[in-house]
Design a protein around this motif. Structure first.
Motif, mmCIF file in Angstrom:
data_model
loop_
_atom_site.group_PDB
_atom_site.id
_atom_site.type_symbol
_atom_site.label_atom_id
_atom_site.label_comp_id
_atom_site.label_asym_id
_atom_site.label_seq_id
_atom_site.Cartn_x
_atom_site.Cartn_y
_atom_site.Cartn_z
ATOM 1 N N ASP A 12 0.735 -1.089 0.063
ATOM 2 C CA ASP A 12 -0.063 -0.097 -0.056
ATOM 3 C C ASP A 12 0.890 1.358 0.075
ATOM 4 N N PRO A 45 -9.257 -6.119 -5.427
ATOM 5 C CA PRO A 45 -10.661 -6.520 -5.597
ATOM 6 C C PRO A 45 -11.538 -5.491 -6.304
ATOM 7 N N LEU A 59 -12.932 -4.554 2.731
ATOM 8 C CA LEU A 59 -12.141 -3.581 3.106
ATOM 9 C C LEU A 59 -13.006 -2.564 4.096
ATOM 10 N N ARG A 80 -11.999 -12.709 -7.836
ATOM 11 C CA ARG A 80 -10.942 -12.902 -8.933
ATOM 12 C C ARG A 80 -11.832 -13.947 -10.179
ATOM 13 N N PHE A 103 -3.272 -8.647 -8.645
ATOM 14 C CA PHE A 103 -4.036 -10.012 -9.316
ATOM 15 C C PHE A 103 -3.482 -10.930 -8.273
ATOM 16 N N THR A 107 -2.565 -12.224 -3.454
ATOM 17 C CA THR A 107 -3.156 -12.968 -2.551
ATOM 18 C C THR A 107 -1.922 -13.979 -1.817
ATOM 19 N N TYR A 110 -0.363 -11.325 0.509
ATOM 20 C CA TYR A 110 -1.108 -10.745 1.825
ATOM 21 C C TYR A 110 -1.648 -11.746 2.576
ATOM 22 N N MET A 160 -7.291 -3.608 5.432
ATOM 23 C CA MET A 160 -5.806 -4.261 5.142
ATOM 24 C C MET A 160 -4.654 -3.248 5.632
#
Ligand code: TMP
Length: 214
Positions: A12, A45, A59, A80, A103, A107, A110, A160
């Protein structure tokens, strides 16, 4: 001819949005995309209407109503699957180019490195959700965890982003390890915007040249 699929990843605050706008501007002004085709800018997302709802579930929720890690993983996978089927696959099949803000790498980084969920399980879900669709090129815009925290100091983060330093360090390590794959290119996001965009342009041109030369 199939279109191209390019992904921009990073922790981020790494500046993905700025760079995506720059690449889009450049690509639209170039002759790299055939005239009859389009450039599709999307994100995860949330690249679809359903995905926007999933994004909000993921989120914009408080700690009390936050999903368990496994629920979180399944929601990212569901987002996805919808995104690939509704947007990415149809676009690439008709020759359009797709640039996605995040993308599958996110995953792994994170939920795998950050949440410590089983990487094998994550990859299995990835296979189900993507059903063979994979980026031609993924850029990691690399900044340190300190820099990420500094850049976001004056804004309220989403669920997140509020996870803290240790979580983010693990995520960052995950992204770095993904760069061992030759389809990933790590670019220092501490460089100037101009330097970053010229590195991205160079890699995209290289990709096209390599394909031309077989
Ligand atoms: P962003 O769109 O502002 O980058 O925010 C999306 C957030 O969702 C970001 O903190 C990273 C996180 N994320 C995951 O944890 N797993 C994923 O698979 C994806 C795509 C994003």
């Amino acid at each position: 001819m199939k279109g191209k699929f390019i992904v921009i990843e990073g922790i981020d605050g790494c500046g993905k949005t700025t760079q995506i706008n720059q690449v889009a501007k450049w690509l639209k002004g170039s002759n790299l995309i055939p005239n009859k085709n389009q450039l599709v800018i999307t994100r995860e997302p949330g690249g679809t209407k359903l995905g926007d709802s999933i994004r909000s579930l993921l989120l914009n929720t408080s700690k009390e109503t936050a999903p368990y890690s496994i629920t979180e993983l399944l929601l990212y996978a569901a987002d996805r699957a919808q995104h690939v089927n509704e947007i990415i696959r149809p676009a690439i099949t008709k020759g359009d180019w797709v640039i996605s803000d995040r993308f599958t790498g996110s995953t792994i980084a994170y939920q795998g490195y950050g949440r410590k969920l089983d990487i094998k399980l994550i990859k299995h879900l990835e296979t189900i959700a993507t059903d063979g669709i994979a980026p031609d090129l993924t850029f990691l815009l690399d900044i340190s965890v300190e820099e990420s925290i500094q850049r976001r100091i004056n804004r309220k983060g989403d669920r997140m982003e509020e996870e803290g330093r240790d979580f983010l360090s693990n995520v960052s390590l995950g992204f770095k390890e993904l760069c061992a794959n030759k389809k990933w290119k790590k670019i220092s996001a501490m460089k100037s915007e101009e330097e970053i965009i010229s590195e991205i342009k160079l890699e995209i041109k290289k990709l096209l040249n390599n394909e031309k030369n077989g």
